[in-house]
Design a protein around this motif. Structure first.
Motif, short mmCIF file in Angstrom:
data_model
loop_
_atom_site.label_atom_id
_atom_site.label_comp_id
_atom_site.label_asym_id
_atom_site.label_seq_id
_atom_site.Cartn_x
_atom_site.Cartn_y
_atom_site.Cartn_z
N GLU A 44 105.38 -6.67 6.34
CA GLU A 44 105.47 -7.69 5.30
C GLU A 44 106.04 -8.99 5.85
OE1 GLU A 44 107.65 -5.66 2.23
OE2 GLU A 44 105.81 -4.93 1.29
N GLN A 45 107.06 -8.88 6.71
CA GLN A 45 107.64 -10.07 7.32
C GLN A 45 106.63 -10.76 8.25
OE1 GLN A 45 110.64 -11.70 6.78
NE2 GLN A 45 109.54 -13.22 7.99
N LEU A 46 105.93 -9.95 9.01
CA LEU A 46 104.91 -10.50 9.91
C LEU A 46 103.80 -11.19 9.13
CD1 LEU A 46 104.16 -10.77 12.88
CD2 LEU A 46 103.01 -8.56 12.71
N ALA A 47 103.37 -10.57 8.02
CA ALA A 47 102.34 -11.19 7.17
C ALA A 47 102.83 -12.52 6.61
CB ALA A 47 101.93 -10.23 6.05
N SER A 48 104.09 -12.55 6.20
CA SER A 48 104.67 -13.80 5.68
C SER A 48 104.67 -14.88 6.76
CB SER A 48 106.09 -13.52 5.19
OG SER A 48 106.70 -14.72 4.77
N ASP A 49 105.03 -14.49 7.97
CA ASP A 49 105.02 -15.46 9.08
C ASP A 49 103.61 -15.98 9.34
OD1 ASP A 49 107.74 -14.97 9.30
OD2 ASP A 49 107.55 -13.71 11.09
N TRP A 50 102.62 -15.09 9.35
CA TRP A 50 101.24 -15.52 9.59
C TRP A 50 100.74 -16.40 8.45
CZ3 TRP A 50 99.38 -16.07 14.02
CH2 TRP A 50 99.60 -15.16 15.04
N ARG A 51 101.14 -16.09 7.20
CA ARG A 51 100.73 -16.94 6.05
C ARG A 51 101.27 -18.35 6.23
NH1 ARG A 51 98.32 -14.01 2.13
NH2 ARG A 51 99.04 -11.88 1.84
N LEU A 66 96.42 -12.69 10.59
CA LEU A 66 96.88 -12.34 9.26
C LEU A 66 96.06 -11.18 8.71
CD1 LEU A 66 98.60 -12.65 6.73
CD2 LEU A 66 97.05 -14.52 6.01
N GLY A 67 94.75 -11.23 8.91
CA GLY A 67 93.89 -10.14 8.46
C GLY A 67 94.24 -8.82 9.11
N ARG A 68 94.49 -8.84 10.41
CA ARG A 68 94.87 -7.62 11.12
C ARG A 68 96.21 -7.08 10.61
NH1 ARG A 68 93.37 -9.52 17.26
NH2 ARG A 68 91.16 -9.01 17.15
N THR A 69 97.14 -7.99 10.38
CA THR A 69 98.46 -7.59 9.89
C THR A 69 98.36 -6.97 8.50
OG1 THR A 69 99.51 -9.32 11.20
CG2 THR A 69 100.79 -8.42 9.37
N LEU A 70 97.57 -7.60 7.63
CA LEU A 70 97.40 -7.07 6.28
C LEU A 70 96.68 -5.72 6.30
CD1 LEU A 70 96.48 -10.33 4.37
CD2 LEU A 70 98.59 -8.98 4.13
N GLU A 92 92.29 -8.18 0.90
CA GLU A 92 92.50 -9.50 1.50
C GLU A 92 92.21 -9.47 2.99
OE1 GLU A 92 95.81 -13.08 1.89
OE2 GLU A 92 96.39 -11.22 0.87
N ALA A 93 92.61 -8.37 3.64
CA ALA A 93 92.33 -8.22 5.07
C ALA A 93 90.83 -8.24 5.33
CB ALA A 93 92.94 -6.92 5.60
N ALA A 94 90.07 -7.52 4.52
CA ALA A 94 88.62 -7.49 4.68
C ALA A 94 88.03 -8.88 4.53
CB ALA A 94 88.00 -6.52 3.68
N ASP A 95 88.52 -9.63 3.54
CA ASP A 95 88.03 -11.00 3.35
C ASP A 95 88.35 -11.88 4.55
OD1 ASP A 95 87.08 -10.32 0.83
OD2 ASP A 95 88.81 -11.17 -0.23
N LEU A 96 89.59 -11.84 5.00
CA LEU A 96 89.99 -12.67 6.15
C LEU A 96 89.25 -12.29 7.42
CD1 LEU A 96 93.83 -12.81 5.50
CD2 LEU A 96 92.28 -14.77 5.54
N LEU A 97 89.11 -11.00 7.65
CA LEU A 97 88.43 -10.56 8.86
C LEU A 97 86.95 -10.92 8.84
CD1 LEU A 97 90.24 -7.15 9.38
CD2 LEU A 97 90.59 -9.28 10.65
#
Length: 106
Positions: A44-51, A66-70, A92-97
């Motif tokens: 969650e922290q890593l996703a926040s950083d990537w966002r 971000l997609g990979r992290t999610l 969301e990961a699928a959309d980003l990827l």
């Protein structure tokens, strides 16, 4: 030799998605201990950083990370028995990827 548990292959996928992450060491340790709460917190922290990084500049590589992290977060949440929390992260990961073209390299 097969994995001793069904969880290990899925967790290995989560780790492989984050192989280049600086948090991968802490995440790997949490997953090795089956501490899904700690792994979820790290992700969650890593996703926040990537966002935050993605908000500053719309960069395809940042969107991919971000997609990979999610995706990893969704996998961990699913393994922790939280499918309702996992689903939006996986969607969301699928959309980003798909937007980043990650599927083009498979």
């Amino acid at each position: 030799m097969p994995f001793p548990s069904r969880r290990l292959p899925i967790l290995a996928i989560a780790l492989s998605l984050l192989a280049i992450s600086t948090a991968a060491g802490d995440l790997e340790e949490a997953l090795a201990r089956n501490d899904f709460a700690a792994a979820e917190e790290e992700l969650e922290q890593l996703a926040s950083d990537w966002r935050s990084a993605l908000a500053d500049t719309k960069d395809g590589q940042k969107a991919l990370e971000l997609g990979r992290t999610l995706q990893a977060l969704g996998i961990v949440e699913r393994q922790a028995g939280k499918p309702r929390e996992a689903l939006p992260h996986l969607e969301e990961a699928a959309d980003l990827l798909s937007l980043s073209g990650a599927g083009d390299h498979a």
